[in-house]
Motif scaffolding. Sequence first.
Motif, PDB file in Angstrom:
ATOM      1  N   GLN A 142       0.973  -1.378  -0.083  1.00  0.00           N
ATOM      2  CA  GLN A 142       0.520  -0.525  -0.443  1.00  0.00           C
ATOM      3  C   GLN A 142       1.003   1.613  -0.220  1.00  0.00           C
ATOM      4  OE1 GLN A 142      -2.992  -0.046   3.153  1.00  0.00           O
ATOM      5  NE2 GLN A 142      -3.661  -1.363   2.263  1.00  0.00           N
ATOM      6  N   ARG A 143       0.381   2.399  -0.844  1.00  0.00           N
ATOM      7  CA  ARG A 143       1.202   3.720  -1.172  1.00  0.00           C
ATOM      8  C   ARG A 143      -0.016   5.028  -1.014  1.00  0.00           C
ATOM      9  NH1 ARG A 143       5.798   1.046  -3.552  1.00  0.00           N
ATOM     10  NH2 ARG A 143       6.789  -0.361  -2.377  1.00  0.00           N
ATOM     11  N   PRO A 144       0.908   5.639   0.331  1.00  0.00           N
ATOM     12  CA  PRO A 144      -0.619   6.522  -0.261  1.00  0.00           C
ATOM     13  C   PRO A 144       0.146   7.459  -0.904  1.00  0.00           C
ATOM     14  CG  PRO A 144       1.686   6.319   1.997  1.00  0.00           C
ATOM     15  CD  PRO A 144       1.815   5.389   1.151  1.00  0.00           C
ATOM     16  N   ILE A 145      -1.144   8.484  -1.154  1.00  0.00           N
ATOM     17  CA  ILE A 145      -1.151   9.294  -2.898  1.00  0.00           C
ATOM     18  C   ILE A 145      -1.394  10.754  -1.308  1.00  0.00           C
ATOM     19  CG2 ILE A 145      -1.689  10.348  -4.329  1.00  0.00           C
ATOM     20  CD1 ILE A 145      -2.527   7.706  -5.522  1.00  0.00           C
ATOM     21  N   VAL A 146      -0.626  11.669  -1.707  1.00  0.00           N
ATOM     22  CA  VAL A 146      -1.145  12.597  -1.211  1.00  0.00           C
ATOM     23  C   VAL A 146      -1.902  13.829  -2.288  1.00  0.00           C
ATOM     24  CG1 VAL A 146      -0.147  14.889   0.032  1.00  0.00           C
ATOM     25  CG2 VAL A 146       1.263  13.087   0.323  1.00  0.00           C
ATOM     26  N   LEU A 147      -3.851  14.083  -1.434  1.00  0.00           N
ATOM     27  CA  LEU A 147      -4.282  14.914  -2.476  1.00  0.00           C
ATOM     28  C   LEU A 147      -3.726  16.153  -2.672  1.00  0.00           C
ATOM     29  CD1 LEU A 147      -6.963  12.610  -2.850  1.00  0.00           C
ATOM     30  CD2 LEU A 147      -5.362  12.786  -4.570  1.00  0.00           C
ATOM     31  N   THR A 148      -3.491  17.186  -3.180  1.00  0.00           N
ATOM     32  CA  THR A 148      -3.949  18.322  -3.293  1.00  0.00           C
ATOM     33  C   THR A 148      -4.645  19.276  -4.139  1.00  0.00           C
ATOM     34  OG1 THR A 148      -2.231  18.895  -4.799  1.00  0.00           O
ATOM     35  CG2 THR A 148      -1.543  18.663  -2.748  1.00  0.00           C
ATOM     36  N   ALA A 149      -5.205  20.241  -3.567  1.00  0.00           N
ATOM     37  CA  ALA A 149      -6.406  20.579  -4.513  1.00  0.00           C
ATOM     38  C   ALA A 149      -5.894  22.093  -5.573  1.00  0.00           C
ATOM     39  CB  ALA A 149      -7.780  21.815  -3.013  1.00  0.00           C
ATOM     40  N   ALA A 150      -6.524  21.301  -6.952  1.00  0.00           N
ATOM     41  CA  ALA A 150      -6.345  21.829  -8.066  1.00  0.00           C
ATOM     42  C   ALA A 150      -7.498  22.254  -8.224  1.00  0.00           C
ATOM     43  CB  ALA A 150      -5.775  20.979  -9.367  1.00  0.00           C
ATOM     44  N   GLY A 151      -8.480  23.376  -7.968  1.00  0.00           N
ATOM     45  CA  GLY A 151      -9.436  23.907  -8.628  1.00  0.00           C
ATOM     46  C   GLY A 151     -10.349  23.222  -6.840  1.00  0.00           C
ATOM     47  N   ALA A 152     -11.775  22.740  -7.855  1.00  0.00           N
ATOM     48  CA  ALA A 152     -12.486  21.735  -7.979  1.00  0.00           C
ATOM     49  C   ALA A 152     -11.957  20.753  -7.265  1.00  0.00           C
ATOM     50  CB  ALA A 152     -13.892  21.909  -8.076  1.00  0.00           C
ATOM     51  N   THR A 153     -11.174  19.981  -7.716  1.00  0.00           N
ATOM     52  CA  THR A 153     -10.573  19.298  -7.942  1.00  0.00           C
ATOM     53  C   THR A 153      -9.039  18.623  -7.023  1.00  0.00           C
ATOM     54  OG1 THR A 153     -11.660  19.180 -10.490  1.00  0.00           O
ATOM     55  CG2 THR A 153      -9.699  16.672  -9.136  1.00  0.00           C
ATOM     56  N   LEU A 154      -9.465  17.142  -6.857  1.00  0.00           N
ATOM     57  CA  LEU A 154      -7.639  16.834  -6.114  1.00  0.00           C
ATOM     58  C   LEU A 154      -7.304  16.243  -6.792  1.00  0.00           C
ATOM     59  CD1 LEU A 154      -9.936  16.509  -2.800  1.00  0.00           C
ATOM     60  CD2 LEU A 154      -7.868  17.750  -2.281  1.00  0.00           C
ATOM     61  N   THR A 155      -6.169  16.442  -6.525  1.00  0.00           N
ATOM     62  CA  THR A 155      -4.869  14.768  -7.101  1.00  0.00           C
ATOM     63  C   THR A 155      -3.989  15.298  -6.712  1.00  0.00           C
ATOM     64  OG1 THR A 155      -3.836  17.028  -8.273  1.00  0.00           O
ATOM     65  CG2 THR A 155      -6.135  16.953  -9.716  1.00  0.00           C
ATOM     66  N   GLY A 156      -3.124  13.847  -7.269  1.00  0.00           N
ATOM     67  CA  GLY A 156      -2.460  13.869  -6.248  1.00  0.00           C
ATOM     68  C   GLY A 156      -1.323  12.637  -7.142  1.00  0.00           C
ATOM     69  N   SER A 157      -0.443  12.782  -7.153  1.00  0.00           N
ATOM     70  CA  SER A 157       0.550  11.114  -7.942  1.00  0.00           C
ATOM     71  C   SER A 157       1.154  10.396  -7.490  1.00  0.00           C
ATOM     72  CB  SER A 157       1.519  12.098  -8.569  1.00  0.00           C
ATOM     73  OG  SER A 157       0.790  13.257  -9.951  1.00  0.00           O
ATOM     74  N   LEU A 158       1.581   9.305  -7.685  1.00  0.00           N
ATOM     75  CA  LEU A 158       2.539   8.541  -7.490  1.00  0.00           C
ATOM     76  C   LEU A 158       3.352   7.821  -8.257  1.00  0.00           C
ATOM     77  CD1 LEU A 158       2.926   6.468  -5.315  1.00  0.00           C
ATOM     78  CD2 LEU A 158       1.171   4.394  -5.746  1.00  0.00           C
ATOM     79  N   VAL A 159       5.156   7.822  -8.121  1.00  0.00           N
ATOM     80  CA  VAL A 159       5.856   7.548  -9.045  1.00  0.00           C
ATOM     81  C   VAL A 159       5.819   5.814  -8.908  1.00  0.00           C
ATOM     82  CG1 VAL A 159       8.067   6.689 -10.071  1.00  0.00           C
ATOM     83  CG2 VAL A 159       7.322   9.615  -9.713  1.00  0.00           C
ATOM     84  N   LEU A 160       5.725   4.814  -9.525  1.00  0.00           N
ATOM     85  CA  LEU A 160       5.424   3.050  -9.788  1.00  0.00           C
ATOM     86  C   LEU A 160       6.895   3.072  -9.786  1.00  0.00           C
ATOM     87  CD1 LEU A 160       2.100   3.140 -11.635  1.00  0.00           C
ATOM     88  CD2 LEU A 160       2.439   2.806  -9.528  1.00  0.00           C
ATOM     89  N   ASP A 161       7.147   2.585  -8.398  1.00  0.00           N
ATOM     90  CA  ASP A 161       8.369   1.734  -8.430  1.00  0.00           C
ATOM     91  C   ASP A 161       8.622  -0.018  -7.783  1.00  0.00           C
ATOM     92  OD1 ASP A 161       7.378   2.164  -5.768  1.00  0.00           O
ATOM     93  OD2 ASP A 161       9.357   2.632  -5.315  1.00  0.00           O
ATOM     94  N   ASP A 162       6.939  -0.696  -7.990  1.00  0.00           N
ATOM     95  CA  ASP A 162       7.598  -1.857  -7.669  1.00  0.00           C
ATOM     96  C   ASP A 162       8.046  -2.767  -8.778  1.00  0.00           C
ATOM     97  OD1 ASP A 162       7.182  -3.954  -6.269  1.00  0.00           O
ATOM     98  OD2 ASP A 162       4.686  -3.679  -5.552  1.00  0.00           O
ATOM     99  N   GLU A 163       8.454  -3.428  -8.262  1.00  0.00           N
ATOM    100  CA  GLU A 163       8.943  -4.816  -9.299  1.00  0.00           C
ATOM    101  C   GLU A 163       7.795  -6.016  -9.096  1.00  0.00           C
ATOM    102  OE1 GLU A 163      13.358  -5.245 -10.101  1.00  0.00           O
ATOM    103  OE2 GLU A 163      13.153  -3.558  -9.866  1.00  0.00           O
ATOM    104  N   ASP A 164       7.247  -6.183  -8.092  1.00  0.00           N
ATOM    105  CA  ASP A 164       6.800  -7.129  -7.825  1.00  0.00           C
ATOM    106  C   ASP A 164       5.311  -7.718  -8.391  1.00  0.00           C
ATOM    107  OD1 ASP A 164       5.358  -9.369  -6.662  1.00  0.00           O
ATOM    108  OD2 ASP A 164       5.568  -8.977  -4.846  1.00  0.00           O
ATOM    109  N   VAL A 165       4.954  -8.167  -9.255  1.00  0.00           N
ATOM    110  CA  VAL A 165       3.729  -7.453 -10.059  1.00  0.00           C
ATOM    111  C   VAL A 165       3.412  -9.076 -10.509  1.00  0.00           C
ATOM    112  CG1 VAL A 165       2.438  -7.513 -12.515  1.00  0.00           C
ATOM    113  CG2 VAL A 165       4.883  -5.241 -11.701  1.00  0.00           C
ATOM    114  N   VAL A 166       1.882  -8.818 -10.031  1.00  0.00           N
ATOM    115  CA  VAL A 166       1.224 -10.639 -10.498  1.00  0.00           C
ATOM    116  C   VAL A 166       0.078 -10.140 -11.730  1.00  0.00           C
ATOM    117  CG1 VAL A 166      -0.901 -11.512  -9.606  1.00  0.00           C
ATOM    118  CG2 VAL A 166       0.913 -10.167  -7.925  1.00  0.00           C
TER     119      VAL A 166
END
Lengths: 415, 304
Positions: A251-275
Motif C-alpha cells: 500500500q502506498r499513500p497518495i497525497v492529494l492537493t486541491a487544484a480548483g474543485a478537483t483533488l489530485t495526487g501522484s505516485l511514482v510506480l516502482d514496485d517490481e513485484d507484479v501479479v
Amino acid sequence: MKTIQYLGLASLLALGACDDSTSKPDDVSPTGDIGNGRLYRGATLDNAVNHEREAVSASWALQTFEAKDLPAIPQVDLAARPAPHVEVSRGYRLRVTAAELVAGVKLPLSAPGAFVHLSPQGLMDVELDQLVLVDGVSGQELRDGAGIGLTLDAATLDRAGIPAIAGAIGFKPKLDAGVHELKLTEAAAAGMTDDLIIQVEEPGSAFHATAAADNTGYLLGDTLTIAADWQGADVRTERHDAIAILPSGKQRPIVLTAAGATLTGSLVLDDEDVVPGALIDVEVQLEGVSADGVRVRRTVKTSVAYALPTAAFRGDVRKVGGTVDVGVDVGSPGRYAVTAVVYGTDDGGALVPFMMTQSARFLEPGSHVLTLKLDPAVITAAGVREPFEVRDLELMDQTRVGQLGRRAMGVRLAQ
Amino acid sequence: MRALTKLLFAIGVLVGATTFSATKAHAARGVAFIHGTGSHWDAYNDYFTAENVDSVRTGLANSGNSTSNYVVINCDFTKYMWDAGAAGCVATALTNFIAAKGIGNGELTIETHSNGGNVLRWIMSNPTWDARYPNIISKIRWVNAIAATSLGTPLANAVINGNIFESALGWLMGYANDAVRMQQTSWMASYNASWLFGTAGRPALPKGFWNVVGTDVDSSPFDGDSWCGGSWGLDGYAQSVALDNIQNIYLNSCSDGFVDCSSQQGAGTTWFQDKSRTADAEPLSHNQSRRKCFNIDGILRSDV
C-alpha cells in the motif's frame, strides 16, 4: 541489480520514421499512449500464465458477423484510444474495531433511504437487536430494531442461494439526512477481536464522488496521477485521503492537493513485484459539507493496469508485401503479441477502419520483428485500397498479462 | 458515416476468406452452453438445468442437425478469464466438441451466462493467445451473451470490499475469488480498455456477441412468476426477493438483480431486452435467465 534499460526516446516518438515505406502519420497526440522508453530484463517465466509456444496470427474484418433477425448492425465508432475510466460512488466504507463501535461511530447520511451493511470480519455474529442507532437530528436513541426498515441478513441471502457473510446484517435506517451514530451493545462486542466493515450505500443521494487516473495503464517507472471530485452538487471538502493498493498487496499513500474543485495526487510506480493481470486499486476517501450544510462522506475506488516493461516498440513499422513488420525490443523472455486496427482508403478517399490484425510468438531477449498479416480477402471485400494505415497499435505481454505499449497515432503504409 | 455503415455491412455479406470466415456446406451445427462465475462440475443440471438445455438443443433439428450436438462446459470460473482453468478449459472442451461432432465453420452457437460472456470475449479478443483459439472462433456462428457482466457489477465491488457475500469464511469457500475481483466495475473498465474488444469505441469482435438483457426482478408474493427459476434445494421466490432488494440498494432501476442493464449491454450488440420477447413480457432475473423461464428456452431454441 538494476534490470531496466532505457531505450532511445527519439526512436519511440518517431514510430514509423525508420523506413522509407512509411509516411507521416496522422496528427494524434501521444498523451495517453503507453510506453516509457524503459526495458525490463529481470522477468522470468516462473509465474507465466501462458505457456503457448506456437506462433499464431489472426485477422478479421470489422463487422463481419451475421445480423440475426435485426435490421442492421450498429456502426462502431472507434476511439483513437480508450479513455481512462471514471468511477462514481454514492457510498462510503469504514473499518472499525468492536470497541470503536461500542463507543459509537458517526454515520453521516446525506439523504433518506440509505442502506447500511455491517460485516464482522471474524466469526462473531451481529444481530439487529444488538445495534443502537442515535438519531442525530432528534437525539433519540433507537434500540431493538426501532428506526430500522428493511433488513437483509445472511439467512435471507443463504436461502436464496446467494453466498453471504455469516453474521453480517444489512438494514435501512428510517432516518433523514444528518450525522447519526451507530453503536454496538457491549454484550455483543464481548470477545469480538476482529474488525467490522460498515458500508453505507445512498442510492437516493444527489452527492456522488468520482475518481479517475490519467491513463488506463502504467509501466514500472511511470507516474500515476489520480483526480477525485464531487459530482452533482457543490461540496466543500474538509477531509481527504488516498491510497494505492499495488498488485503485490503493498500500500502506498497518495497525497492529494486541491487544484480548483478537483483533488489530485501522484505516485511514482516502482514496485517490481507484479501479479499477472492484477490491477492497481486507488481508493479515495472524501468528506465535506454541501452549500446547504449537508455532511457527505464518500469512498471511491478506481483501478488501472500495471506491468513491467518486458518489451517495447522499437519504433519501426514496415509494410512488406501483404504483411506489416513491427519492430520490438525484448528485455525478458515471453510470448508477445502486437495488435493493430487497419484503415484503408474508400472510394471517396477517406480512411476507414476495416480490419483487425494480431500476431504473437515467443521471443527471447533481443531485437525482433512481429509480423502482422493483411488478409487480401478482407481488403477485397471491403473495397478499400492504398494507402493503408495502422492505428491503435498495441504490444501485449501474453506471458504476464501486461499491456506494454499503445500507440494511437496512425502509421501510413505504402509499398 | 451512413455510407461507412453500409460498407461495413456489405463486408459482412461478402467476406468469405478472413481468418474467421465461414464455409457452411454440409457441416454439422451445434450449440454450447457456458456458465457464469464459479467452479462447476455439472452445469447441465446445476447451473442451466436439464429441462432448459434439453429444450434449447431440440432446435438443432430444425436445421436437420442432431439434437445431440450440444455441450455444457464445466470449468473453473473462479479464476481470471485468461486462466488455464477458465478460457483454457473452455478451449479444451470446445475443441473436443467441435472435433467429435464435426462442427463446421460458422455453425456453433454459444450461449453464455453472466461471466461466461467475459470468458468468450477473452477468447475472441485474443485469438493469438492460444493456438486452439482461431479454430474455435472460425466455428462460432455467434455468441448469445445472456446477462453478461461486460462492464462488471457493483455487487462484485461489494464482495471485494468485504461488506456483502464475503467474510473470513467466504475466503475459505472461494467467494472473493479472482473472477469476482475481475468483475468489479473498475477492473472490467481496465480490461475493456486493453485486452477485450467489443465495447464502445473499441474494435469489434470477430463474431457477433448478442446480448440478452434482464431488466427487472419480479418479487411479488402474489405473482407466481416470481417462483420460476429456483434451483434444487433453493427457493425461487426467496431468490427473487433477495435480488429485488439488492437491486434497490446497489444497482440501477434497470437491472436483473445482479447486473445493471448498462453492463449487460456494454459489449457487442443488444439482441433483445427480456420483456420485448418473453412470455407475458415477464422480466428475467439473473437466476431466471439461465433457467427455463418465460420461454427464454423457446427463443434460444429458435436461434440455434
